[in-house]
Design an enzyme around this catalytic site. Sequence first.
Site, PDB file in Angstrom:
ATOM      1  CB  CYS A   1      -0.850   0.393   1.568  1.00 54.22           C
ATOM      2  SG  CYS A   1      -1.438   1.366   1.761  1.00 54.22           S
TER       3      CYS A   1
ATOM      4  CB  CYS B   1       0.244   1.548   4.136  1.00 55.30           C
ATOM      5  SG  CYS B   1      -0.996   1.258   4.047  1.00 55.30           S
TER       6      CYS B   1
END
Length: 108
Positions: free
Chosen positions: A34, A37
């Site tokens: 991600c 993230c």
Amino acid sequence: MASDKVQEFTDSNFETEVINSDLPVLVDFWAEWCQPCRMLTPTIEELADENSGTLKVGKVDTDANREVSMKYGVSAIPTIILFQGGEVKKKFVGLTPKDQFEAALSEL
């Protein structure tokens, strides 16, 4: 994880480390693949360093820990949940500015 103040939370240690914690706990639900993230990681590490001793900070890899991720309704990542006394106090979804986390922490 670069900061030694950011812990790894899992399905098996979540209750002990987060729910039963005497300190408020900031939990970053994330995954290796991600990109948002990864962009949030420096902010999470700064919060851990700046609040050492008054806040516990950790990450849950949602790919490896589906049980706790499902329990707290994590359907998009990054999701950051602030716990206090075993209860969800605030939930952030997506790339969130540091000042929003700081504002939530100051409300505790």
